[in-house]
Enzyme design. Structure first.
Site, PDB file in Angstrom:
ATOM      1  N   HIS A  53       0.865  -1.194   0.000  1.00  0.00           N
ATOM      2  CA  HIS A  53       0.000   0.000   0.000  1.00  0.00           C
ATOM      3  C   HIS A  53       0.897   1.237   0.000  1.00  0.00           C
ATOM      4  O   HIS A  53       1.552   1.533   0.999  1.00  0.00           O
ATOM      5  CB  HIS A  53      -0.925   0.001   1.218  1.00  0.00           C
ATOM      6  CG  HIS A  53      -1.756   1.245   1.303  1.00  0.00           C
ATOM      7  ND1 HIS A  53      -2.739   1.535   0.381  1.00  0.00           N
ATOM      8  CD2 HIS A  53      -1.728   2.290   2.157  1.00  0.00           C
ATOM      9  CE1 HIS A  53      -3.288   2.707   0.683  1.00  0.00           C
ATOM     10  NE2 HIS A  53      -2.683   3.197   1.756  1.00  0.00           N
ATOM     11  N   ASP A 177      -7.514   1.621   2.183  1.00  0.00           N
ATOM     12  CA  ASP A 177      -7.180   2.511   3.309  1.00  0.00           C
ATOM     13  C   ASP A 177      -8.122   3.696   3.546  1.00  0.00           C
ATOM     14  O   ASP A 177      -8.195   4.181   4.670  1.00  0.00           O
ATOM     15  CB  ASP A 177      -5.739   3.018   3.142  1.00  0.00           C
ATOM     16  CG  ASP A 177      -5.161   3.626   4.411  1.00  0.00           C
ATOM     17  OD1 ASP A 177      -5.643   3.258   5.502  1.00  0.00           O
ATOM     18  OD2 ASP A 177      -4.239   4.451   4.336  1.00  0.00           O
TER      19      ASP A 177
HETATM   20 ZN   LIG Z   1      -2.995   5.012   2.742  1.00  0.00          ZN
END
Ligand SMILES: [Zn+2]
Ligand SMILES: *[C@@H]1O[C@H](CO)[C@@H](O)[C@H](O)[C@H]1NC(C)=O
Ligand SMILES: *[C@@H]1O[C@H](CO)[C@@H](O)[C@H](O)[C@H]1NC(C)=O
Length: 985
Positions: A53, A177
């Site tokens: 990520h 996220d």
């Molecule tokens: Zn992030």
């Protein structure tokens, strides 16, 4: 069920024929669903998804993250991740990796040689490296506007298509996220052709109840207007956020035990690890519906050294599957989100239907991520006006032709601002959750993009107007700074309007003179007035300008075009109307009457003079005392989290100091609440809305208290706990205090737990009256009391909120005293039935706002007025995108900007003729594309899913088809994307 069979039939035929076609040519790419690993129907299949990520800026800037600079702040270097992953993928054809953020991949790809590019292309063609999501960044969902989200997705997806073709086209949207999820994002992903969507964060109570009910995966019906399944998106909640299961993190940054598989060595742990993994797999499977589960094997900036991850996963897979010989029913393998999705699709299950959204997000009882809806309000506004400039820049690049990019003012481009805007959509960018130095970097990128676009705009306007006189832009008009207007006896102002319908707009220009003559491009005189610059404005601009006055007048600009005004100072030293210090009981124009409490100087009521609707309306500014943690929880307020110490906010001042200005153009009641809060209540002569221009800051913290500043509108509208917010600037969602539509809420934060994001508007209503508020940037909003609406405008905090950013949100501002912010609300009072007819166009005017530019002296242009359209578009149609694609093609998006049933006048299907659109362009061809412009519409075939309760579908108007190939029909809330082949006329 019968319906389902019918639906799935064409898909089966399609898959078969694809397989047959693929067979004779072994070199043909095997990417996408064809490349998925074999699974075992009688077992529990565990899909291991290796991933990283990579935030497009957060604690470090995007370029620091790319190179691995400033590793003292955070150890992270994306270039090494991609280097390392490619090398590790080559070692074992079963290994997979997904890559998500095209902003980084683009940087890396540029630096690779031909050999490496060939190798990577092969990995992509074989499905071993797969792009997922594929936008420039993973956008924030609370604070972004749909126009900028579509643009950033288009930028990333276009790069992937042009670099890798069909194998570069992501099948799955992936927002692991972002801090809550917007329904409009799901709608956009569906229209971009994604087959499914996975995310990591949702309210902890919601997650618990979904796990219990096995409703972690669902069909999200993301539009009330678009005909299903157009905006249906299969949506899955990932089991561990986006992290690996406990004990199985094998990144070099983790400290879990590796697989120690040599019995001759100490600490042999294979049996133990396999037991543990099998256990975890069964536990996870209990909360999901099928015999397939997904595990995200990675996290933030992991795989910089991919070897430990892959070496241990290779072994894990080998040893777990070896147990099958002893009767284990767990089958584990490398996979990707799309391969997992394909299995779910083939499982032939029904899925719960979701129709609301995933805001607000809380990860614990006192931890509501509702502060970032407002964090960094100046960056949020800068991002918004940058989008407006970008749309203008894109349009003028098309309308002005090739000379726009290289013309009398040099070389300009729209690409720089496109990329800067795309980066700014990241979930730690416009969200306001980055470190201060990173926030400055986002702003700097935008500013550089402005420079490039301004050259382009100057070139284009020179071509279109026939005048290549020097042209300047005044970016600080909001604080009455513009050297040219202040110092010129005569000047020209060009107003470019990026909307596809004419607009009128009120302008304030800083000047020294006390009277001016203003004429438009047809030499008609325009009424104007000169008013003194307010003290609040003088305090903000300091020594950037000494202009004493503002020249106020109303301008008109044609659809997708401009008008030029000539402004000449008159020799007249009579002072303008002097301000008064007594507030009148009311001010009014032909549309609105605004009442004041003559004692306090505050608003007291609003009347729509056309409809005779009237409401009580008081408004004031308050602040919540930001929590630094207490006995219930140590959670403080911070960049992400809003946590007031008390539910009762402090009032700034019950009785502001007031000055009043009234003339034929504008009436202003200027309220000074304190040294750091002021407001202008402004009514223009020709405006149907009331404007509230607020100025807040520097927020004082000398008392050691962080402050979250709100303005609250209190009315006698009987709201019963309901209020309404937009989703990414598009469809409206109903909100209800202390309530969530899909689970029984246990409300633990009476204020913060009731905050929602707005991007352009909000409203409250009852049977008779609707008060709509249109805003100029994304903000947090709530309705805590009956009839009331509160909007958070600014925050300054003294503590970090323990979510990684590691800084208190205390923006220093230009003078290091704390940031001051100025913004506007527009208030409209209507009946609920006709409200959309007001707030829809108003909202678009704030987002696609006119661009003003100035030239010294008198007119020399041959074409002072211009429209790029042959005729303005119907009022329900918004021209969302007009952007140069290739030399002879342009990207066009047309949008129906009303929801179904929202407006009796405008919620009807509407038809537009593509050939008759433009005044300067001949359209010779048109091909329709997916919303992300990376696929031809005719090739867009999405997976079909069975929602369990289709009875929730409300009856819609019948969708209308296109009458002819050139005449396209837009149904409510529909956006259609076309690639047009064009010649300059
Ligand atoms: Zn992030
Ligand atoms: C306006 O005021 C500024 C600052 O006092 C001064 O520099 C400028 O010459 C003035 N311009 C005109 C046109 O009066
Ligand atoms: C994808 O890229 C290829 C290669 O540049 C191009 O020919 C094709 O038209 C693109 N597809 C779309 C839908 O833009």
């Amino acid at each position: 069920m019968a319906v389902h069979k019918l639906r799935s039939l064409p898909a089966v035929i399609f898959l078969l024929s694809a397989a047959v076609l693929a067979f004779p040519n072994p070199k043909q790419s095997t990417c996408g669903y064809k490349s998925c690993p074999a699974t075992k129907p009688s077992m529990l299949n565990v899909h291991l998804v290796p991933h990283t990520h990579d935030d497009v800026g957060w604690l470090k800037t995007v370029d620091q993250y790319f190179y691995g600079g400033r590793n003292d702040i955070q150890h992270a270097g994306v270039q090494y991740i991609l280097d390392s992953v490619v090398a590790e993928l080559l070692k074992n054809p079963a290994r997979r990796f997904i890559y998500v953020e095209t902003a980084f991949f683009y940087r890396w790809w540029k630096q690779q040689d031909e050999d490496m590019r060939r190798i990577v292309t092969e990995l992509v063609d074989e499905g071993r490296l797969e792009f997922i999501n594929g936008g420039w960044c993973m956008s924030d969902e609370a604070t972004t506007h749909y126009s900028a989200v579509i643009d950033q997705m288009t930028l990333g997806l276009r790069f992937l298509n042009e670099t890798f073709g069909e194998c570069g086209r992501p099948r799955v949207a992936w927002h692991i996220d972002p801090f809550g999820h917007a329904r409009e994002h799901a709608s956009m992903f569906a229209q971009m052709g994604y087959d499914g969507f996975f995310f990591g964060r949702l309210d902890y109570q919601d997650k618990e109840s979904r796990m219990q009910k096995r409703e972690m995966e669902m069909v999200w019906r993301a539009s009330e207007s678009l005909k299903p399944p157009m905006a249906d998106l299969f949506t899955g909640v990932l089991p561990n956020g986006y992290n690996p299961p406990a004990g199985f993190c094998w990144d070099q940054s983790c400290s879990d035990e590796p697989v120690k598989d040599d019995p001759d060595l100490e600490d042999y742990n294979v049996d133990q690890l396999v037991d543990k993994f099998i256990n975890i797999s069964y536990t996870q499977a209990k909360t999901y519906k099928s015999n397939h589960i997904i595990m995200t094997m990675g996290s933030d900036f992991q795989y910089e050294n991919a070897n430990p991850w892959y070496k241990n996963m290779d072994k894990l897979i080998r040893y777990v599957n070896a147990r099958q010989a002893k009767g284990s029913k767990v089958n584990v393998f490398y996979s990707t989100p799309s391969c997992y999705l394909q299995e779910l699709n083939q499982a032939d299950l029904t899925w719960p239907l979701k129709t609301d959204d995933f805001f607000p997000y809380a990860d614990d009882a006192y931890d509501f991520w509702t502060g970032y809806f407002t964090s960094r309000p100046a960056l949020k506004r800068y991002e918004r006006i940058s989008n407006s400039l970008l749309q203008t820049c894109n349009q003028l690049e098309v309308l002005g032709g090739p000379k726009s990019r290289k013309g009398p003012f040099g070389a300009g481009d729209s690409d720089t601002l496109k990329r800067a805007m795309a980066v700014a959509q990241h979930h730690d960018a416009v969200s306001g959750t980055e470190k201060q130095h990173v926030a400055y970097d986002y702003a700097k990128r935008l500013a550089i993009g402005w420079d490039h676009c301004q050259v382009l705009v100057k070139n284009s306007l020179a071509v279109l107007s026939g005048s290549d006189m020097t042209r300047v832009f005044c970016e600080n008009l909001n604080i009455s700074v513009c050297p040219l207007t202040e110092n010129s006896k005569q000047f020209l102002m060009t107003v470019y309007n990026p909307l596809a319908r004419p607009v009128s707009w009120s302008v304030h220009l800083p000047v020294n003179g006390t009277a001016y003559n203003i004429t438009d491009s047809s030499s008609t005189v325009v009424d104007s007035q000169v008013i003194p610059v307010s003290k609040a404005t003088q305090d903000l601009r300091r020594n950037q300008s000494y202009a004493q006055f503002e020249l106020v007048f109303r301008v008109q600009a044609p659809a997708l075009g401009f008008n030029t005004y000539t402004i000449t100072v008159l020799q007249n030293d009579t002072d303008p109307f002097p301000p008064k210090s007594r507030v009148p009981p009311s001010i009014q124009n032909q549309y609105l009457k605004v009442n004041f409490d003559t004692d306090t100087g505050l608003l007291s009521g609003l009347t729509n003079l056309k409809t005779q609707q009237t409401i009580k309306l008081t408004q004031n500014f308050y602040w919540y005392n930001a929590s630094v943690g207490n006995s219930e929880s140590s959670q403080p307020s911070g960049a992400y989290i809003f946590r007031p110490s008390s539910s009762t906010p402090f009032i700034v001042n019950k009785k502001p100091e007031v000055t009043v200005l009234q003339n034929s153009v504008v009436q202003e009641v200027r309220q000074q609440f304190s040294s750091w809060v002021s407001q202008v209540v402004r009514l223009y002569a020709e405006s149907r809305e009331l404007e509230l221009e607020w100025t807040v800051g520097p927020i004082p913290i000398g008392d050691g208290v962080g402050k979250e500043v709100i303005t609250r509108l209190d009315t006698n509208i009987d709201t019963n706990g309901y209020f309404y917010t937009d989703s990414n600037g598009r469809e409206i969602l109903e909100r209800r205090k202390d309530y969530r539509p899909t689970w029984n809420l246990n409300q633990s934060e009476p204020i913060a737990g009731n905050y929602y994001p707005i991007n352009t508007r909000s409203f409250i209503k009852d049977g008779q009256n609707q008060l709509s508020v249109v805003t100029d940037r994304s903000q947090g909003i709530s309705s805590i009391y009956n009839g009331s609406l509160e909007i958070m405008v600014h925050r300054r905090l003294l503590r970090d909120d323990y979510r990684g950013v590691g800084e208190p949100l205390s923006e220093p501002g230009e003078y290091n005293e704390g940031l001051s912010v100025r913004g506007r609300f527009l208030l409209a009072l209507t009946s609920p039935e006709s409200a959309a007819d007001t707030h829809r166009p108003l909202g678009q005017e704030r987002v696609f706002q006119p661009l003003l530019s100035f030239q010294q002296g008198a007119t020399q242009s041959t074409t002072p007025q211009f429209s790029g359209l042959s005729a303005e578009l119907p009022p329900s149609v918004h021209l969302l995108t007009l952007s140069q694609w290739n030399d002879d093609s342009v990207l066009l998006r047309l949008e129906h900007q009303y929801q179904s049933k929202e407006s009796s006048e405008h919620s009807q299907p509407v038809t537009v003729n593509l050939q008759k659109l433009f005044s300067t362009l001949k359209v010779v061809g048109a091909s329709e594309m997916s919303l992300g412009a990376n696929q031809w519409k005719e090739d867009m075939k999405r997976m079909q899913w069975n929602p369990s309760s289709d009875n929730l579908v409300k009856p819609l108007h019948e969708n209308m088809d296109d009458p002819s190939p050139w005449e396209i029909t837009l149904n409510p809330m529909e956006i259609r994307t076309f690639l047009l082949q064009v010649h300059q006329k």
